[in-house]
Design a protein around this motif. Structure first.
Motif, PDB file in Angstrom:
ATOM      1  N   PRO A 131       0.824  -1.215   0.000  1.00 26.53           N
ATOM      2  CA  PRO A 131       0.000   0.000   0.000  1.00 26.53           C
ATOM      3  C   PRO A 131       0.857   1.262   0.000  1.00 26.53           C
ATOM      4  CG  PRO A 131       0.070  -0.956   2.199  1.00 26.53           C
ATOM      5  CD  PRO A 131       0.840  -1.879   1.305  1.00 26.53           C
ATOM      6  N   GLY A 158       3.008   4.150   1.113  1.00 25.66           N
ATOM      7  CA  GLY A 158       3.860   4.315   2.287  1.00 25.66           C
ATOM      8  C   GLY A 158       4.505   3.039   2.783  1.00 25.66           C
ATOM      9  N   GLY A 161       7.046   1.540   1.602  1.00 30.83           N
ATOM     10  CA  GLY A 161       8.506   1.580   1.464  1.00 30.83           C
ATOM     11  C   GLY A 161       8.998   1.122   0.102  1.00 30.83           C
ATOM     12  N   LYS A 162       8.086   1.004  -0.867  1.00 34.99           N
ATOM     13  CA  LYS A 162       8.469   0.492  -2.183  1.00 34.99           C
ATOM     14  C   LYS A 162       9.395   1.479  -2.915  1.00 34.99           C
ATOM     15  CE  LYS A 162       4.184   0.388  -3.629  1.00 34.99           C
ATOM     16  NZ  LYS A 162       3.509   1.018  -2.475  1.00 34.99           N
TER      17      LYS A 162
END
Ligand SMILES: Nc1ncnc2c1ncn2[C@@H]1O[C@H](COP(=O)(O)OP(=O)(O)OP(=O)(O)O)[C@@H](O)[C@H]1O
Length: 329
Positions: free
Chosen positions: A63, A65, A67-68
């Motif tokens: 989703p 945020g 960290g992708k």
């Protein structure tokens, strides 16, 4: 430290397989070990470990945020890690930045293209930065922008702008392509075109790391999917392994507000929830037993069940089960 599913009260999942399928005689394209990145107090990446094989299409799914983007930017060399180790095509993305730039393609999330430039001018310009570049006209054709090749960037639709960004990432004949949310803002037709384009990169042996919010995108494109949440890896497997695990899903429609606790306590139920008013989902490893328990319960409770469906979990449900929340919250 790396943390996998099962640590926050979630049910067991296929164990992450950190070893990429190996292509004989070739090193891994990407190695990430115990990666940590903090922004002040906030831990954006919290101990990620995974390996991507050469020629693999690998999706980071999570989703907003999760960290992708931070992870991808560290791999591209645009950010420094606080802890852990990363190797990209055998290189250190910070120390060997110049060599890495020549060998990777990066599709930026948005922006970065001069508004009055046309697609053909832009690709032509970029091609001069590489010793060996793709033919800009060929790229225009590949991404289906022939009709707007001479239209200014600012007049292109969002989907056309994204396709130009994809073509730009391919100009330098990269060995490894980073696609950060490649189809965000695209209409369904452009999305399908992009999917077939990314799939065709597989035949050229290009390794692809993509990030996405879209389950279907990960399911269709990726050889393996890493589900991340709050900077942590919660599962890593092929889409088939994730969705065809030994867990089945029974869905049915009935009156809204049924007693979910009673459903949960059916002997073969692993869990139960009212996904939408009147639509229920129960996970089980014994679907036949559950069906019989469910119908007995419904008869005793005087509840009429309709549209009972048994099937494998969707990736959407897998995500919910692993993280405890919806992908697009
Ligand atoms: N430059 C920054 N300074 C401070 N916090 C940041 C910065 N960049 C990202 N973050 C925070 O770090 C966390 C991870 O962000 P990141 O952009 O990597 O997630 P993401 O999974 O790519 O999300 P999205 O799908 O929205 O792009 C988020 O909580 C975000 O707010």
């Amino acid at each position: 430290m790396n943390e996998i599913a099962g640590t926050r009260g979630v049910r067991s999942v296929p164990q992450p397989d950190f070893a990429a399928p190996r292509v004989a005689g070739q090193a891994e394209a990407i190695v990430v070990r115990d990666l940590v990145k903090r922004y002040g107090e906030r831990v954006a990446v919290d101990g990620l470990t995974f390996t991507i094989g050469r020629g693999e299409i690998f999706a980071l799914l999570g989703p907003n945020g999760a960290g992708k983007t931070t992870t991808i930017e560290i791999l591209e060399g645009y950010r420094t890690a606080d802890e852990g180790e990363v190797r990209v095509l055998g290189l250190d993305p910070r120390r060997d930045a110049a060599e890495l730039r020549r060998r990777i393609g990066v599709m930026l999330q948005s922006g970065g293209i001069y508004p009055t430039v046309t697609p053909i001018e832009f690709l032509d310009l970029l091609s001069h930065f590489y010793d060996e570049a793709e033919d800009p006209r060929e790229l225009i054709r590949l991404v289906g922008l022939e009709e707007v090749a001479r239209v200014r960037y600012r007049q292109l639709s969002g989907g056309q702008q994204r396709r130009l960004a994809l073509a730009a990432a391919l100009v330098g004949k990269p060995e490894l392509l980073f696609l950060d949310e490649p189809t965000t803002g695209m209409d369904p037709q452009a999305r399908r075109l992009t999917w077939s384009l990314v799939s065709s990169l597989r035949e050229r042996g290009i390794t692809v790391l993509l990030t996405t919010h879209f389950m279907e995108e990960a399911e269709r494109l990726a050889d393996r999917v890493a589900i991340i949440d709050h900077g942590r890896l919660v599962a890593l497997a092929t889409p088939q392994e994730l969705t065809h695990s030994e867990t089945d899903e029974v869905q049915f429609t009935g009156p809204a507000g049924l007693d979910v606790t009673a459903l949960r306590s059916l002997p073969s139920a692993l869990d139960a929830r009212e996904a939408q008013p009147g639509r229920y989902v129960i996970h089980t490893k014994r679907p036949a037993d559950l069906l019989s328990e469910l119908t007995t319960w419904a008869r005793d409770a005087g509840v009429l069940l309709v549209e009972i469906r048994v099937g494998h979990e969707s990736l959407e449900e897998v995500f919910l089960r692993l993280t405890g929340h919806e992908l697009r919250e």
